[in-house]
Design an enzyme around this catalytic site. Structure first.
Site, PDB file in Angstrom:
ATOM      1  N   ALA A  43      -1.140  48.175  51.897  1.00 37.42           N
ATOM      2  CA  ALA A  43      -2.544  48.578  51.895  1.00 37.42           C
ATOM      3  C   ALA A  43      -3.279  47.991  50.694  1.00 37.42           C
ATOM      4  CB  ALA A  43      -2.650  50.093  51.895  1.00 37.42           C
ATOM      5  N   GLU A  44      -2.630  47.981  49.520  1.00 38.84           N
ATOM      6  CA  GLU A  44      -3.251  47.404  48.329  1.00 38.84           C
ATOM      7  C   GLU A  44      -2.203  46.671  47.495  1.00 38.84           C
ATOM      8  OE1 GLU A  44      -6.463  47.702  47.839  1.00 38.84           O
ATOM      9  OE2 GLU A  44      -7.004  49.433  49.085  1.00 38.84           O
ATOM     10  N   THR A  45      -2.650  45.624  46.837  1.00 39.38           N
ATOM     11  CA  THR A  45      -1.895  44.999  45.761  1.00 39.38           C
ATOM     12  C   THR A  45      -2.771  45.006  44.524  1.00 39.38           C
ATOM     13  OG1 THR A  45      -0.624  43.597  47.269  1.00 39.38           O
ATOM     14  CG2 THR A  45      -0.736  42.903  44.965  1.00 39.38           C
TER      15      THR A  45
END
Length: 269
Positions: A43-45
């Protein structure tokens, strides 16, 4: 360079919300950052680099989904703070310079971390036509969550309804800039949580986010007003699931949880 995958808002691997974390000397060009986030495909880095001493913040921090950069992300901030503290790179509270201003993460003796985020302003809106069909349940109320969160927050009938949602993700994309937060009061608070939620973000390439810190900056004021308490616990009831302890402090919301590093490796590109 080292890359880590950290499960956030959980104290055990393979639950909570996974985030990639890279500590850099500086930010490379945006195309490289976006390509890494796409490769990681969580979903996020999060990408962070140290700032000169004496300023308003200790580290610069940016967040990318597989599709775009975002203005606010709770779980990847928690994951980054966890990496900084678990590796000994930073001690004590850490101040992150972000697109949402300076965000502070404070460690505790039990291993948890508390994030200090801006509280989302909630504006009542009419339930959009077609939203019930797209979500798979009829919202009781609907709220715009402001420029940082950029979601439509809706309350549905009960916890069972939240758990049973099978939305049309493509259809949901038309109702807000990022997506929809669906929530309900907990059926049995003795289970350790006061409200439940699920988050669907088709416009940033995430059909369902496992545990969303930023959404809880809107959920905290919503449920604190209704339940009459500033400190609550939310269960985000995705398949991975996770708990977020919230503390409403006026225009700031405290988000507390644990994180676990599950993968550490070398990025060669």
């Amino acid at each position: 360079m080292r890359i880590r995958i950290v499960d956030a808002f959980t104290d055990r691997p393979f639950s909570g919300n996974p985030a990639g974390v890279l500590l850099l000397d500086s930010f490379p060009d945006d195309a490289w950052l976006q390509n890494v986030a796409l490769e990681v495909n969580h979903a996020e880095t999060a990408f962070a680099h140290r700032l000169p001493q004496g300023g308003a913040a200790d580290w610069a921090l940016r967040w990318f989904t597989p599709a775009t950069e975002v203005a606010m992300c709770g779980h990847a901030t928690l994951a980054t703070a966890h990496v900084l503290h678990s590796t000994g790179v930073h001690e004590g509270p850490v101040r992150f310079a972000t697109l949402s201003g300076v965000l502070v993460a404070t460690p505790h003796e039990d291993g948890s971390l508390t994030l200090d985020f801006p509280t989302a302003p909630l504006t009542p809106v009419e339930v959009p036509a077609g939203a019930a069909e797209a979500l798979g349940a009829a919202p009781r109320t609907a709220f715009d969550t402001g420029p940082n969160v950029r979601d439509l927050l809706v309350e549905v009938a009960d916890e069972e309804t939240v758990l049973g949602l099978t939305p049309d993700h493509k259809a949901l994309a038309r109702y807000s800039e990022r997506g929809i937060i669906a929530t309900a009061r907990a059926e049995d608070p003795s289970r350790g949580y006061d409200f439940v939620s699920r988050c669907f973000f088709p416009n940033v390439g995430i059909d369902e986010d496992p545990v969303t810190g930023s959404a809880h900056t809107a959920l905290a004021p919503y449920w604190s007003e209704r339940l009459g308490r500033p400190d609550l616990t939310g269960l985000q009831a995705s398949p991975r699931s996770g708990l977020v302890r919230t503390g409403l402090r006026g225009d700031r919301t405290l988000l507390t949880g644990h994180a676990v590093t599950v993968i550490e490796g070398e990025l060669l590109a």
